[in-house]
Enzyme design. Structure first.
Site, PDB file in Angstrom:
ATOM      1  N   GLU B 277       0.839  -1.200   0.000  1.00 21.15           N
ATOM      2  CA  GLU B 277       0.000   0.000   0.000  1.00 21.15           C
ATOM      3  C   GLU B 277       0.876   1.253   0.000  1.00 21.15           C
ATOM      4  O   GLU B 277       0.565   2.244  -0.664  1.00 21.15           O
ATOM      5  CB  GLU B 277      -0.922  -0.026   1.230  1.00 21.15           C
ATOM      6  CG  GLU B 277      -2.086   0.936   1.137  1.00 21.15           C
ATOM      7  CD  GLU B 277      -3.184   0.580   2.151  1.00 21.15           C
ATOM      8  OE1 GLU B 277      -3.721  -0.546   2.076  1.00 21.15           O
ATOM      9  OE2 GLU B 277      -3.484   1.418   3.007  1.00 21.15           O
ATOM     10  N   GLU B 280       2.101   1.681  -3.455  1.00 18.78           N
ATOM     11  CA  GLU B 280       0.986   2.190  -4.272  1.00 18.78           C
ATOM     12  C   GLU B 280       0.779   3.679  -4.016  1.00 18.78           C
ATOM     13  O   GLU B 280       0.581   4.464  -4.938  1.00 18.78           O
ATOM     14  CB  GLU B 280      -0.296   1.403  -3.948  1.00 18.78           C
ATOM     15  CG  GLU B 280      -1.505   1.896  -4.742  1.00 18.78           C
ATOM     16  CD  GLU B 280      -2.809   1.212  -4.340  1.00 18.78           C
ATOM     17  OE1 GLU B 280      -2.774   0.280  -3.512  1.00 18.78           O
ATOM     18  OE2 GLU B 280      -3.864   1.631  -4.868  1.00 18.78           O
ATOM     19  N   CYS B 303      -8.402  -2.023   4.105  1.00 12.34           N
ATOM     20  CA  CYS B 303      -8.291  -3.255   4.901  1.00 12.34           C
ATOM     21  C   CYS B 303      -9.547  -3.568   5.694  1.00 12.34           C
ATOM     22  O   CYS B 303      -9.653  -4.626   6.299  1.00 12.34           O
ATOM     23  CB  CYS B 303      -7.087  -3.185   5.814  1.00 12.34           C
ATOM     24  SG  CYS B 303      -6.897  -1.588   6.570  1.00 12.34           S
ATOM     25  N   SER B 323      -7.368   2.121  -2.245  1.00 10.99           N
ATOM     26  CA  SER B 323      -6.179   1.311  -2.543  1.00 10.99           C
ATOM     27  C   SER B 323      -6.622  -0.038  -3.099  1.00 10.99           C
ATOM     28  O   SER B 323      -7.612  -0.618  -2.647  1.00 10.99           O
ATOM     29  CB  SER B 323      -5.370   1.102  -1.270  1.00 10.99           C
ATOM     30  OG  SER B 323      -4.523  -0.014  -1.417  1.00 10.99           O
ATOM     31  N   LYS B 362     -15.487  -9.645   7.700  1.00 13.46           N
ATOM     32  CA  LYS B 362     -14.460 -10.502   7.094  1.00 13.46           C
ATOM     33  C   LYS B 362     -15.065 -11.806   6.594  1.00 13.46           C
ATOM     34  O   LYS B 362     -14.521 -12.454   5.696  1.00 13.46           O
ATOM     35  CB  LYS B 362     -13.373 -10.820   8.119  1.00 13.46           C
ATOM     36  CG  LYS B 362     -12.578  -9.619   8.553  1.00 13.46           C
ATOM     37  CD  LYS B 362     -11.386  -9.349   7.661  1.00 13.46           C
ATOM     38  CE  LYS B 362     -10.686  -8.091   8.110  1.00 13.46           C
ATOM     39  NZ  LYS B 362      -9.886  -7.487   7.066  1.00 13.46           N
ATOM     40  N   GLU B 365     -16.366 -10.866   3.324  1.00 11.16           N
ATOM     41  CA  GLU B 365     -15.231 -10.610   2.439  1.00 11.16           C
ATOM     42  C   GLU B 365     -14.664 -11.920   1.896  1.00 11.16           C
ATOM     43  O   GLU B 365     -14.379 -12.044   0.699  1.00 11.16           O
ATOM     44  CB  GLU B 365     -14.143  -9.855   3.208  1.00 11.16           C
ATOM     45  CG  GLU B 365     -12.945  -9.463   2.343  1.00 11.16           C
ATOM     46  CD  GLU B 365     -11.806  -8.847   3.157  1.00 11.16           C
ATOM     47  OE1 GLU B 365     -11.595  -9.293   4.314  1.00 11.16           O
ATOM     48  OE2 GLU B 365     -11.142  -7.928   2.655  1.00 11.16           O
ATOM     49  N   GLU B 370     -14.405 -12.819  -6.042  1.00  6.09           N
ATOM     50  CA  GLU B 370     -13.081 -12.533  -6.609  1.00  6.09           C
ATOM     51  C   GLU B 370     -11.948 -13.010  -5.693  1.00  6.09           C
ATOM     52  O   GLU B 370     -10.785 -12.967  -6.069  1.00  6.09           O
ATOM     53  CB  GLU B 370     -12.937 -11.035  -6.910  1.00  6.09           C
ATOM     54  CG  GLU B 370     -13.039 -10.086  -5.725  1.00  6.09           C
ATOM     55  CD  GLU B 370     -14.466  -9.645  -5.398  1.00  6.09           C
ATOM     56  OE1 GLU B 370     -15.416 -10.371  -5.760  1.00  6.09           O
ATOM     57  OE2 GLU B 370     -14.631  -8.604  -4.745  1.00  6.09           O
ATOM     58  N   CYS B 519     -10.527  -1.991  14.410  1.00 11.34           N
ATOM     59  CA  CYS B 519     -10.840  -3.426  14.538  1.00 11.34           C
ATOM     60  C   CYS B 519     -11.036  -3.852  15.987  1.00 11.34           C
ATOM     61  O   CYS B 519     -11.782  -4.789  16.269  1.00 11.34           O
ATOM     62  CB  CYS B 519      -9.736  -4.272  13.939  1.00 11.34           C
ATOM     63  SG  CYS B 519      -9.319  -3.787  12.272  1.00 11.34           S
TER      64      CYS B 519
END
Ligand code: SF4
Ligand code: SF4
Ligand code: SF4
Ligand code: SF4
Ligand code: FES
Lengths: 386, 593
Positions: B277, B280, B303, B323, B362, B365, B370, B519
Site C-alpha cells: 500500500e 501504491e 483493509c 487502494s 471478514k 469478504e 473474486e 478493529c
C-alpha cells in the site's frame, strides 16, 4: 344549543388580530393565562402557560402547529370547526405566533380529512389577500403564514411529539419528554402545538377578555367544549356545551333514551353506567377531547370492550414495552370473558398489567389504553362476568 | 445542583440524566434499551424510577436531573413495574436459552434472574416462527428480538447506513429491512456493530465453528490459522479477564491445542500490506504530482471490508480512490495456498485456511467471488473472537491457564507496525513509519516512532507530515506537506468522504475503519462494548507495539524474504495477481421484487 355557543359562530375576521397588535405580547399571554383556557385535545394543559413557555424559549425560529389529527374514535368536532370557521382557527394561530415569535404555522391535518384541504387552502388564500397572513400583517411588523401537512392515518400522531416526528418525515412515534416541544419541537425549534378547538377560542378571548371567558363553564374548566355525540341518540352531532354540564343533561339534549352506558373520551376515555350520569364533563371530573358515545340497553358491554381493545391493538406505535406487549393481553382477555373463561387471578394480573401500562408507558396512548377495559370491568362487572 | 436519590443528597450537573447521576453515586438502576454508545431511546421502560411530583414513573435513562429533584429507585411500585415490564418482554420472546448463542451474556436473561421472574402473568405468546435470516456475516433471529432498537440506532447513528428500521405498528412491529427483502438486498455493510449492541440472541454472527471442527478432525486436511491483531487485545474478556489484557502467547498456545497445523499471524500480511500500500501510495503521489493525473488522491485504505462495502454502496463514483490492496486477511489466504504450500510441499487443494477475526464483515469478504487468487477459495473459514473463545471452551481450554507460546514461521513474524492495525489510526501510523523512511532514508521524526496525532478515539483525526531531505528518486516530494486523515465508524467515514466528494478535502491519504475504535471495536469482538472497553483494548495494542523489537513493517525479515523468494518486488505483477483486487459499484438497495 345552549346560550354559551360561540365557537362555531362566524365573527369579523382580523378583529382579534388587530386588537392583539394593540396590546403587548406579555399582556396577551397573561390574558390567555387568566382566562383559564386549557388544551381542548383532551390533556388539558393550560394554553397560556404553553404560550409563556414557548415565548420565553430563546430561538429565532419557532413554530405554531395546529393539531388537526382528530383520530379519537367518536370525535368529529374539529372537522366541523374546519368546515365552518377555519378562519378563526388560523387567526388563533396567528395571534399565538405573534405572541411567541413564530413565522411559520402548520396545520397537521388527519389523512382522512384530505378532502378538506382544498377548502382550507381557499380560506388561507382569502386571508392572505386580506393581509391577515403573509408579510407585515395588517401593517404590523409581523410576518406569518400557514401551510397544511397531511397525516397518514396513525392514531398515535395525535400525540404532539409523534405528530412532530411525522411532520419531520420520520416514523410517527412519541418521543421522550422532556424536552417538551415548547423548548425543542419541530426540527428542534420551540414549537407550540395545540388542538383546532383551542386555537378557535383564542380570538374570542382576545376580544372578549379573560373574565368573560372565565364566567363560562365550571370552576376549574373555563369556557365551552365541543362534543361529538354519537351512538344511540335521536340527535347525534356536534354540540357546544359549557364545561360542568352533567352527563344526564347532555343525554337529554341529544334525546337519548334507554341509555345504559356512556363512553366519554373515546377509546382512551372511560365508560360510565347510569348510576354515574350525575357526573360532570369537565377537567376536574370527566375530561374529554370531544368524544361522547352513547349505548342503550340493547348493547352488550363486552362488544364495546372488544371494539376499543382491538383499536389499541392496531394503534399502539409499538415502540415501548408496556403498551406494545400489554395491549395483547387485553384483547385475549375479552375473548376469555366472552367465553366465560376468565379467572379471578387473571383479572388481577390484568389489573397489574394495566397499572404498569399507566405508570410506565412512554406516551398518553399506552397510559390510557386500558381505561375503557378497566372502567367497563368495574362498572359492568355483573353483566360481564355472569 | 443537588438532587436526592433515595434520600441521599447527590451532586448533579445540568444535562445529566438520573441514570448518570445514580451511576456516579453507586446506585444501580437496571437498563435494557440504553447503551453508552448510542443516543437515548427510552423505550424498554425498565429503568423507571419514582420522582416526587410526577404522576407516572420516569425513565432514568432519559429524564434529566433538575435541582432539588427527589428520586426513589426502589419503591414497591417501581420494583413491581420493572418486574412487569420484564415479564411482558419475556412473554412475547421466544426463549430457548440452552441453544442460544447469547446465553452467557444475555441482558434479558440477566434481568429475569435479577428480578426473580419465576412465572409469567399469562402463558407465553412468543413462538418459533423460524424466520431466521442468514447472511454470510450476520444471522438475525426476529423471534428473540425485544424491540429495544439498539441495532437501529447503531446502524443509523454510528454507521449512518440505515439498513434496519422498525417496521409496522403494535404487535406487528419488527426490525425490518427495505421492503423486508433482507440485509443482502440493502446497503448493510456487514459490519456487525448491531450484533455487539444487541442485548439478546436476536443478532449474532453466522457461525463457522462446526466446519472448522470438521476440518480439524479430517486427517486429510492441512489446517492453518491466522489471527488478526485486535483479537489478542480482547479474547481474554471472554474468559473473565479485564478488558485490555494482552493474551497473544496464550492464544497461540490455545490454538495449537485445538489442533491447527500452523499458527500464523495476520500481522505478517499487515506488514506486507504496508509495503504494497505504501508503494501504491508513492506511485499515486508521483502520478498526481508529476504526471498531473486526476482521481488518484486522496488514496484511502482498503483493509476494512465493512468500509469497502460501504463505499461501494454510498460513494461508488469514488472507488478509484480506494487502494487496490486486499485486506491482510485476504493477502494471507492466497500466500498460504501458493507460496507456503509450495515451500512445504502441501497440496493446496487439501489446505484449509481459517482466520480469527475481530470482525464479521471478514466473513462476507472471504465469500466475495473474486477472492480466489490462489486458484482455490483463499480464506475458507472466518471465526470471530467470540467463536474462537467458544471453541476453546468446548475443548476444555481456559485461556487463563494457557502457557505462552510463539507463532509458527514464516508467517508468524511481524512488527509493532502490524499490531497497531488493530486500532484506529494504526494503519496510517504504520504506513507513515515506512513511507517516510523509504522516501528520506531516515526514521519519521516522532518521538519513539509514536505518531500520536493519529491515535485516540476522536472520530476524525488529521495530521500533516512535511517531507524534507528526500532521496534522489523522490525529488518530486521534496518539501511536500502530506496531509492525512483517519476516520473510524462509518458515520465518521461519511464526514470525510463528503469532503472528498465535494473537493473540499486536501488529504493525500485517508485511513478508514468501519468500526468505532477500529478493529478492536469490531463486530466480532467480545460483548459488551463501550468507549471505556475500547480504550482499554487500544492501550493493550499500543503496549504490544512498544514491546516488539521491530516496529517498522519494511524491517520485517520474513517479508523481505517473501519478496526475494517469491513476489520479486512491491507491486510486481505477481503481487498484483495475488494481493490486489478490484471493487464493485453497488446500489443503495435492490429493486423491490
Ligand atoms: S405508549 Fe404506546 S403509542 Fe405511546 S410510545 Fe409507547 S408504544 Fe408507542
Ligand atoms: S435471547 Fe436471552 S433470554 Fe432469549 S433465548 Fe437467548 S439467552 Fe435466553
Ligand atoms: S451489520 Fe452494520 S450496516 Fe449492517 S445492519 Fe448491522 S450495523 Fe447496520
Ligand atoms: S435485534 Fe437486538 S438490538 Fe435490535 S431491536 Fe431486537 S433485541 Fe434490540
Ligand atoms: S433503559 Fe431506560 S427506557 Fe430502556
Amino acid at each position: 344549543m345552549p346560550a354559551a355557543g360561540f365557537v362555531l359562530e362566524k365573527r369579523k375576521q382580523g378583529e382579534a388580530l388587530k386588537k392583539a397588535f394593540e396590546i403587548n405580547r406579555a399582556e396577551i399571554t397573561d390574558m390567555i393565562k387568566d382566562s383559564g383556557l386549557k388544551g381542548r385535545g383532551g390533556a388539558g394543559f393550560p394554553t397560556g402557560l404553553k404560550m409563556y413557555l414557548c415565548g420565553a424559549a430563546a430561538d429565532t425560529i419557532k413554530y405554531v402547529v395546529c393539531n388537526a389529527d382528530e383520530g379519537e374514535p367518536g370525535t368529529f368536532k374539529d372537522r366541523v370547526i374546519l368546515e365552518t370557521v377555519p378562519e378563526k382557527v388560523f387567526e388563533g394561530m396567528a395571534i399565538t405566533a405573534y405572541v411567541i415569535g413564530a413565522k411559520e404555522g402548520i396545520v397537521y391535518l388527519r389523512g382522512e380529512y384530505e378532502y378538506l384541504k382544498a377548502g382550507l387552502e381557499n380560506t388561507l388564500n382569502g386571508m392572505r389577500k386580506n393581509n391577515l397572513l403573509g408579510e407585515k400583517i395588517l401593517g404590523a411588523d409581523f410576518d406569518f403564514d400557514i401551510r397544511i401537512a397531511l397525516g397518514a392515518g396513525a392514531y398515535v400522531c395525535g400525540e404532539e411529539t409523534a405528530l412532530i416526528e411525522s411532520l419531520e418525515g420520520k416514523r410517527g412515534e412519541a418521543k421522550n419528554k422532556p424536552p417538551f416541544p415548547v423548548s425543542s419541537g419541530l426540527f428542534c425549534h420551540p414549537t407550540l402545538v395545540s388542538n383546532v378547538e383551542t386555537f378557535c377560542n383564542i380570538p374570542h378571548i382576545v376580544t372578549g377578555g379573560a373574565q368573560w371567558f372565565k364566567n363560562i363553564g365550571s370552576e376549574k374548566s373555563a369556557g365551552t367544549k365541543l362534543v361529538s355525540v354519537s351512538g344511540d341518540v335521536k340527535k347525534p352531532g356536534v354540540y357546544e356545551i359549557p364545561f360542568g354540564m352533567k352527563v344526564k343533561d347532555l343525554l337529554k339534549l341529544v334525546e337519548a333514551e334507554n341509555t345504559k352506558a356512556v363512553d366519554i373520551g373515546g377509546a382512551s376515555g372511560i365508560v360510565i353506567p347510569e348510576s354515574q350520569f350525575d357526573r360532570e364533563i369537565s377537567f376536574e371530573d370527566i375530561p374529554t377531547g370531544g368524544s361522547v358515545i352513547v349505548f342503550d340497553k340493547t348493547r352488550k358491554m363486552i362488544d364495546v370492550m372488544e371494539n376499543f381493545m382491538e383499536f389499541f391493538l392496531d394503534e399502539s406505535c409499538g415502540q415501548c414495552t408496556p403498551c406494545r406487549e400489554g395491549t395483547k393481553y387485553f384483547v385475549d382477555a375479552v375473548e376469555k370473558i366472552k367465553n366465560g373463561k376468565i379467572t379471578d387471578q387473571e383479572l388481577k394480573n390484568l389489573r397489574d398489567i394495566s397499572n404498569c401500562m399507566k405508570l410506565t408507558s412512554k406516551c398518553g396512548l399506552g397510559q390510557s389504553s386500558t381505561n375503557a377495559f378497566i372502567s367497563i370491568l368495574d362498572n359492568f362487572k355483573k353483566e360481564l362476568l355472569s | 445542583m443537588d438532587i436526592y436519590i433515595n434520600g441521599k443528597k447527590c451532586k448533579a450537573v445540568q444535562g445529566e440524566t438520573i441514570l448518570e447521576v445514580a451511576g456516579k453515586n453507586g446506585v444501580r438502576i437496571p437498563t435494557l434499551c440504553y447503551h453508552s454508545d448510542l443516543c437515548l431511546a427510552g423505550n424498554c421502560r425498565i429503568c423507571v424510577v419514582d420522582v416526587d411530583g410526577a404522576r407516572t414513573l420516569q425513565t432514568a435513562c432519559t429524564a434529566m436531573a433538575s435541582n432539588g429533584m427527589k428520586i426513589w429507585t426502589n419503591t414497591p411500585r417501581v420494583i413491581k413495574a420493572r418486574k412487569m415490564n420484564i415479564q411482558l418482554l419475556l412473554g412475547s420472546h421466544f426463549g430457548e436459552c440452552y441453544t442460544c448463542p447469547r446465553n452467557n451474556n444475555c441482558e434479558l436473561l440477566k434481568l429475569a434472574e435479577e428480578y426473580g421472574i419465576e412465572e409469567l402473568p399469562f402463558p407465553k405468546k412468543g413462538k418459533r416462527t423460524g424466520a431466521l435470516e442468514i447472511t454470510p456475516s450476520i444471522t438475525r433471529d426476529p423471534d428473540k428480538c425485544i424491540m429495544c432498537g439498539r441495532c437501529v440506532r447503531t446502524c443509523e447513528e454510528l454507521q449512518g447506513v440505515h439498513a434496519v428500521k422498525p417496521v409496522g405498528r403494535s404487535s406487528d412491529i419488527h426490525i425490518g429491512t427495505f421492503f423486508d427483502q433482507g440485509l443482502m438486498h440493502t446497503s448493510c455493510t456487514m459490519c456487525g456493530q448491531c450484533i455487539n449492541r444487541c442485548p439478546t440472541g436476536a443478532l449474532y454472527e453466522t457461525s463457522c465453528v462446526q466446519p472448522v471442527w470438521d476440518a480439524l478432525a479430517d486427517p486429510d486436511k492441512y489446517v492453518v490459522v491466522q489471527t488478526a491483531p485486535a483479537v489478542r487485545a480482547a479474547l481474554g474478556e471472554e474468559f473473565g479477564m479485564e478488558p485490555g489484557s494482552r493474551v497473544t502467547g496464550k492464544m497461540v498456545a490455545g490454538l495449537r491445542r485445538l489442533g491447527f497445523n500452523k499458527i500464523f499471524d495476520t500481522q505478517f500480511t499487515a506488514d506486507l500490506t504496508i509495503i504494497e500500500e505504501g508503494t501504491e501510495f508513492l506511485t499515486r503521489l508521483k502520478r498526481t504530482l508529476v504526471n498531473k493525473e486526476k482521481g488518484l488522491l486522496p488514496m484511502t485504505t482498503s483493509c476494512s471490508p465493512g468500509w469497502i462495502k460501504y463505499i461501494e454502496h454510498f460513494y461508488p463514483e469514488l472507488l478509484t480512490h480506494v487502494s487496490t490492496c486486499k485486506s491482510p486477511q485476504q493477502m494471507f489466504g492466497p500466500l498460504a495456498k501458493t507460496y507456503f504450500a509450495e515451500k512445504e510441499g502441501i497440496n493446496p487443494a487439501k489446505m484449509i485456511t481459517v482466520s480469527i477475526m475481530p470482525c464479521v464483515a471478514k466473513k462476507y469478504e472471504a465469500e466475495r467471488p473474486e477472492m480466489n487468487a490462489s486458484g482455490y477459495k483463499d480464506v475458507d473459514y472466518v471465526l470471530t473472537t467470540r467463536e474462537l473463545a467458544k471453541m476453546m471452551k468446548m475443548a476444555g481450554l481456559d485461556l487463563k491457564d494457557m502457557p505462552v507460546e510463539e507463532y509458527d514461521n514464516p508467517f508468524g513474524i511481524s512488527t509493532g507496525a502490524a499490531v497497531i492495525f488493530g486500532a484506529t489510526g494504526g494503519v496510517m501510523e504504520a504506513a507513515l513509519r515506512t513511507v517516510y523512511e523509504i522516501v528520506t532514508g531516515r526514521e519519521i521524526p516522532f518521538k519513539n516512532l509514536d505518531i500520536t496525532p493519529v491515535r485516540g478515539m476522536e472520530d476524525v483525526k488529521e495530521a500533516e507530515v512535511t517531507i524534507e531531505g528526500v532521496k534522489e528518486e523522490y525529488k518530486f516530494l521534496e518539501g511536500a506537506k502530506v496531509k492525512v486523515a483517519v476516520a473510524h465508524s462509518l458515520s465518521a467515514a461519511k464526514k470525510v468522504m463528503d469532503k472528498v466528494r465535494s473537493g473540499e478535502a486536501e488529504y493525500h491519504f485517508i485511513e478508514i475503519m468501519a468500526c468505532p475504535g477500529g478493529c478492536l471495536g469490531g463486530g466480532g469482538q467480545p460483548i459488551p462494548t463501550s468507549p471505556e472497553i475500547r480504550k482499554a483494548r487500544a492501550r493493550a495494542i499500543y503496549e504490544e507495539d512498544e514491546s516488539m523489537t521491530i516496529r517498522k513493517s519494511h524491517e520485517n525479515p520474513a517479508i523481505k524474504k517473501l519478496y526475494e523468494d517469491f513476489l520479486e518486488k512491491p507491486n510486481s505483477h505477481k503481487a498484483h495477481e495475488l494481493l490486489h483486487t478490484h471493487y464493485l459499484k453497488r446500489k443503495r438497495f435492490d429493486k423491490v421484487k
